[in-house]
Design an enzyme around this catalytic site. Sequence first.
Site, PDB file in Angstrom:
ATOM      1  N   SER A   1       4.872   6.799   2.321  1.00  0.00           N
ATOM      2  CA  SER A   1       5.423   5.506   2.734  1.00  0.00           C
ATOM      3  C   SER A   1       4.799   4.401   1.895  1.00  0.00           C
ATOM      4  O   SER A   1       3.599   4.418   1.642  1.00  0.00           O
ATOM      5  CB  SER A   1       5.049   5.200   4.199  1.00  0.00           C
ATOM      6  OG  SER A   1       5.352   6.278   5.057  1.00  0.00           O
TER       7      SER A   1
ATOM      8  N   ASN B   1       0.863  -1.193   0.000  1.00  0.00           N
ATOM      9  CA  ASN B   1       0.000   0.000   0.000  1.00  0.00           C
ATOM     10  C   ASN B   1       0.890   1.230   0.000  1.00  0.00           C
ATOM     11  O   ASN B   1       2.012   1.200   0.494  1.00  0.00           O
ATOM     12  CB  ASN B   1      -0.882   0.018   1.254  1.00  0.00           C
ATOM     13  CG  ASN B   1      -1.801   1.226   1.303  1.00  0.00           C
ATOM     14  OD1 ASN B   1      -2.380   1.619   0.291  1.00  0.00           O
ATOM     15  ND2 ASN B   1      -1.926   1.838   2.474  1.00  0.00           N
TER      16      ASN B   1
ATOM     17  N   HIS C   1       0.880   5.239   1.293  1.00  0.00           N
ATOM     18  CA  HIS C   1       0.157   6.133   2.205  1.00  0.00           C
ATOM     19  C   HIS C   1       0.841   7.506   2.199  1.00  0.00           C
ATOM     20  O   HIS C   1       2.076   7.577   2.265  1.00  0.00           O
ATOM     21  CB  HIS C   1       0.162   5.541   3.618  1.00  0.00           C
ATOM     22  CG  HIS C   1      -0.598   6.386   4.584  1.00  0.00           C
ATOM     23  ND1 HIS C   1      -1.984   6.399   4.609  1.00  0.00           N
ATOM     24  CD2 HIS C   1      -0.184   7.261   5.521  1.00  0.00           C
ATOM     25  CE1 HIS C   1      -2.379   7.263   5.543  1.00  0.00           C
ATOM     26  NE2 HIS C   1      -1.308   7.790   6.110  1.00  0.00           N
TER      27      HIS C   1
ATOM     28  N   ASP D   1      -2.646   0.724   7.853  1.00  0.00           N
ATOM     29  CA  ASP D   1      -1.397   1.472   7.657  1.00  0.00           C
ATOM     30  C   ASP D   1      -0.321   1.080   8.678  1.00  0.00           C
ATOM     31  O   ASP D   1       0.517   1.905   9.063  1.00  0.00           O
ATOM     32  CB  ASP D   1      -1.652   2.995   7.726  1.00  0.00           C
ATOM     33  CG  ASP D   1      -2.621   3.460   6.652  1.00  0.00           C
ATOM     34  OD1 ASP D   1      -2.622   2.869   5.562  1.00  0.00           O
ATOM     35  OD2 ASP D   1      -3.382   4.415   6.904  1.00  0.00           O
TER      36      ASP D   1
HETATM   37  C1  GRF Z   1      -2.687   8.744  -2.746  1.00  0.00           C
HETATM   38  O1  GRF Z   1      -2.416   9.931  -2.055  1.00  0.00           O
HETATM   39  C2  GRF Z   1      -2.291   7.550  -1.926  1.00  0.00           C
HETATM   40  O2  GRF Z   1      -1.162   7.768  -1.130  1.00  0.00           O
HETATM   41  C3  GRF Z   1      -3.495   7.336  -1.055  1.00  0.00           C
HETATM   42  O3  GRF Z   1      -4.598   7.624  -1.886  1.00  0.00           O
HETATM   43  C4  GRF Z   1      -4.187   8.520  -2.913  1.00  0.00           C
HETATM   44  C5  GRF Z   1      -4.503   7.864  -4.211  1.00  0.00           C
HETATM   45  O4  GRF Z   1      -4.280   8.702  -5.310  1.00  0.00           O
HETATM   46  N1  GRF Z   1      -3.522   6.006  -0.507  1.00  0.00           N
HETATM   47  P1  GRF Z   1      -4.410   8.146  -6.778  1.00  0.00           P
HETATM   48  O5  GRF Z   1      -5.809   7.523  -6.891  1.00  0.00           O
HETATM   49  O6  GRF Z   1      -3.340   7.117  -7.000  1.00  0.00           O
HETATM   50  O7  GRF Z   1      -4.264   9.323  -7.673  1.00  0.00           O
END
Ligand code: GRF
Length: 206
Positions: free
Chosen positions: A141, A112, A114, A150
């Site tokens: 991260s 994932n 984050h 997370d």
């Molecule tokens: C990103 O900021 C990611 O870190 C978080 O959700 C957002 C997704 O953005 N988990 P995208 O859909 O990849 O543009």
Amino acid sequence: MALALGILLSGRGSNLVAILDAIQEGTLDALVKVVVSNKATAAGLERAKARGIQVVFIDPKLFAQEEHPREAYDVAVGTLLKEHGVECVGLAGYMRIVTPALIRMFPWNMLNIHPSLLPAFPGLNAQKQALEWGAKVSGCSVHFVTEGVDEGPIICQKAVVIHEEDTVETLSARILEQEHQLYPQALQLLAQGRLQVDGRTVGVLP
Ligand code: GRF
């Protein structure tokens, strides 16, 4: 052999596009087998389709009558991913808590991204949390997915300096730029079999 990826997303899909770009540029030895969403209207689905990637919307409502709807949904997602030959799952803006039913199907093969330097600011609106806390640095991260939200072992992080004049939008945009570099790099380490998990610590083999 290229790493067979499945991407789960709920929104705009810019990280998916960054992953596809890295594959195209040859910096990530992988292929995206399928993109799955819990939101029919996720822009990421259109972006995937435009790049010739198969997409599937799985409607959570179909599982509402099950005794354990979340687990039943996740088993359906996992089964579909397996049917597409997926080895590794990348969550990319997937706005659903993943249950152990799905995590178990891809042991140490679910990542994932984050938008904070974990363990600071987990959960929703991480960039807003960082600003409201008065942090001077935040970032992003990439971590393995485990049961806690997370909480999984961290693979790599990138720091982003917070400026006094930053808003949620400006900070999010600068973090996102780094996300687009970091996620493909982490996936490449996994594709190369270079990640070694020891408790909470992820070692990178040379
Ligand atoms: C990103 O900021 C990611 O870190 C978080 O959700 C957002 C997704 O953005 N988990 P995208 O859909 O990849 O543009």
